[in-house]
Motif scaffolding. Structure first.
Motif, PDB file in Angstrom:
ATOM      1  N   THR A  94      -4.348  -5.621   4.529  1.00  0.00           N
ATOM      2  CA  THR A  94      -4.193  -6.680   3.527  1.00  0.00           C
ATOM      3  C   THR A  94      -3.792  -7.993   4.200  1.00  0.00           C
ATOM      4  N   ILE A  95      -3.462  -7.913   5.481  1.00  0.00           N
ATOM      5  CA  ILE A  95      -2.948  -9.092   6.182  1.00  0.00           C
ATOM      6  C   ILE A  95      -3.866  -9.434   7.349  1.00  0.00           C
ATOM      7  N   SER A  96      -4.135 -10.716   7.493  1.00  0.00           N
ATOM      8  CA  SER A  96      -5.057 -11.168   8.549  1.00  0.00           C
ATOM      9  C   SER A  96      -4.433 -11.003   9.934  1.00  0.00           C
TER      10      SER A  96
ATOM     11  N   PRO B 246      -0.168  -5.359  -0.220  1.00  0.00           N
ATOM     12  CA  PRO B 246      -0.625  -4.173  -0.947  1.00  0.00           C
ATOM     13  C   PRO B 246      -0.414  -4.333  -2.464  1.00  0.00           C
ATOM     14  N   LEU B 247      -1.414  -3.912  -3.233  1.00  0.00           N
ATOM     15  CA  LEU B 247      -1.346  -4.060  -4.701  1.00  0.00           C
ATOM     16  C   LEU B 247      -0.428  -3.011  -5.339  1.00  0.00           C
ATOM     17  N   HIS B 248      -0.364  -1.832  -4.710  1.00  0.00           N
ATOM     18  CA  HIS B 248       0.377  -0.712  -5.300  1.00  0.00           C
ATOM     19  C   HIS B 248       1.833  -1.058  -5.656  1.00  0.00           C
ATOM     20  N   PRO B 249       2.631  -1.618  -4.721  1.00  0.00           N
ATOM     21  CA  PRO B 249       4.026  -1.887  -5.088  1.00  0.00           C
ATOM     22  C   PRO B 249       4.176  -2.937  -6.189  1.00  0.00           C
ATOM     23  N   VAL B 250       3.161  -3.775  -6.361  1.00  0.00           N
ATOM     24  CA  VAL B 250       3.212  -4.762  -7.455  1.00  0.00           C
ATOM     25  C   VAL B 250       3.104  -4.025  -8.797  1.00  0.00           C
ATOM     26  N   LEU B 251       2.170  -3.062  -8.849  1.00  0.00           N
ATOM     27  CA  LEU B 251       1.925  -2.358 -10.116  1.00  0.00           C
ATOM     28  C   LEU B 251       3.048  -1.381 -10.472  1.00  0.00           C
TER      29      LEU B 251
ATOM     30  N   THR C  14       4.987   2.614   6.352  1.00  0.00           N
ATOM     31  CA  THR C  14       3.656   2.581   5.737  1.00  0.00           C
ATOM     32  C   THR C  14       3.428   1.235   5.042  1.00  0.00           C
ATOM     33  N   GLY C  15       2.290   0.619   5.323  1.00  0.00           N
ATOM     34  CA  GLY C  15       1.947  -0.634   4.639  1.00  0.00           C
ATOM     35  C   GLY C  15       2.634  -1.859   5.219  1.00  0.00           C
ATOM     36  N   VAL C  16       3.437  -1.652   6.273  1.00  0.00           N
ATOM     37  CA  VAL C  16       4.144  -2.794   6.869  1.00  0.00           C
ATOM     38  C   VAL C  16       3.213  -3.497   7.859  1.00  0.00           C
TER      39      VAL C  16
END
Ligand code: FES
Length: 298
Positions: free
Chosen positions: A271-273, A53-58, A178-180
C-alpha cells in the motif's frame, strides 16, 4: 505476559495449518479466477489506493457500532423502552455491514502471509467470523420478533469475542509487524552516496546495490538510471529478484507492482510506495540520494 500465553496456545493448534491452507486456496483462487479484474479488486481491498491498509479502517465500524449497541441493549434491559430496541437494532446492522467489509479486506491481506503471522492471522479471522455469525443470528432474532433476551445474550457474547479477536489483530501488527511499512526504520541517504560502478550496469537489468546498509534497486534504460528502494514496502521482498514489465517492477514474493523510476505503488498487496532516489554519475560511479519528491512517507 498475556500475549505470550495466547501465542503459545495458538502455536499448539496444528489444525489451524490445515484450515489456513484451505482458506488461502479459496481466497487466492477466487481472485485468480477473475483474472485482471480480480487483481484490481484485490488491490482495492488491500487499500493500495488509500496508501494504507483498508482493513484496519473498516474494523473501527463494527467495534464502534457494537460498543454503542451494548449500551442501547443495556438501557433497554433497565428501562424497557421501545426506543432503545430500535436504536440497538440499527447499530447492530451498521456493525454487520462494516464487519463484512472488514472480513473481506482482512482475509485478502491475510492471504499473503505465511508462518507465524499466517497462524495468528487465521485465529484472528476465525474468531471474527464467529463474531459475524453471532451478530447475524442476534440481528435476525431482533427483526423477526424472536427472543429479545437471546438476541441480547448473543450480541454480548459476540462483543466479548470481537474484543479478544481485536487483541490478536493488535498482536499481528505490533508484535509480528504485519502490514507495517518495511522502510520505516531504514536509513535513507540524503546526500549523494556512491553505490556501484557505472560499468557494472547493463540495460534493462535489475541490480541490487548498497548505500551503506541500505539496499537500493538500480535500473538502467538507455541513458536513464533509476533508483528506488530494493526492499519491498509490503513485507520486505527483494525487488532485484523480481520481474520487469515495461516501466513496472513486480515483487517476487506477493506480486506488488511499482513504477521502476518513481517507486509509485501500482498494485497490491503493498500500500506504500518505494523510496525514490535521485541518481548521478561521478567519475564512473553511480551515486544516489533520497529524492525530494519521493512518495514514501518516511
Ligand atoms: S513482499 Fe509482499 S509483495 Fe513484496
Amino acid at each position: 505476559m498475556l500475549n505470550h500465553i495466547v501465542n503459545r496456545f495458538i502455536d499448539r493448534q496444528g489444525w489451524l495449518e490445515l484450515v489456513a491452507d484451505f482458506l488461502q486456496g479459496v481466497v487466492d483462487g477466487a481472485y485468480k479466477l477473475l483474472g485482471k479484474p480480480g487483481r484490481d479488486l484485490k488491490t482495492l481491498a488491500n487499500g493500495t489506493w488509500l496508501g494504507h491498509p483498508l482493513h484496519p479502517v473498516l474494523t473501527d465500524i463494527p467495534i464502534g457500532a457494537w460498543t454503542i449497541a451494548v449500551l442501547f441493549d443495556l438501557s433497554y434491559l433497565v428501562e424497557r423502552s421501545h426506543g432503545w430496541v430500535s436504536a440497538a437494532d440499527v447499530t447492530i446492522f451498521i456493525g454487520l455491514l462494516g464487519a463484512i467489509g472488514a472480513a473481506v479486506t482482512g482475509y485478502t491481506d491475510w492471504s499473503d502471509t505465511f508462518g507465524r503471522e499466517r497462524r495468528v492471522g487465521i485465529s484472528h479471522g476465525l474468531l471474527n467470523t464467529l463474531v459475524i455469525l453471532l451478530y447475524l443470528i442476534s440481528f435476525l432474532l431482533r427483526v423477526t420478533g424472536g427472543s429479545r433476551g437471546l438476541a441480547i445474550l448473543l450480541a454480548y457474547a459476540g462483543y466479548l469475542v470481537v474484543i479478544s479477536a481485536a487483541f490478536l489483530g493488535g498482536d499481528l501488527v505490533f508484535s509480528i509487524g504485519t502490514g507495517v511499512n518495511h522502510h520505516a526504520w531504514q536509513e535513507v541517504p540524503t546526500k549523494f552516496t556512491r553505490v556501484m560502478l557505472e560499468g557494472r550496469l547493463t540495460d534493462n537489468m535489475l541490480v541490487k546495490a548498497m548505500a551503506g546498509d541500505t539496499p537500493i534497486l538500480i535500473y538502467k534504460k538507455g541513458n536513464t538510471v533509476c533508483a528506488i528502494s530494493e526492499t519491498c514496502s509490503h513485507a520486505g521482498g527483494p525487488l532485484s529478484e523480481g520481474e520487469v514489465d515495461g516501466n513496472i517492477v513486480q515483487c517476487p514474493w506477493h506480486g506488488s507492482r511499482f513504477e521502476i523510476c518513481s517507486g509509485l505503488v501500482k498494485g497490491g498487496p503493498a500500500t506504500i510506495s518505494q523510496v525514490r532516489y535521485e541518481t548521478r554519475i561521478q567519475n564512473g560511479q553511480i551515486e544516489v540520494r533520497r529524492s525530494e519528491d519521493t512518495l514514501q512517507p518516511n
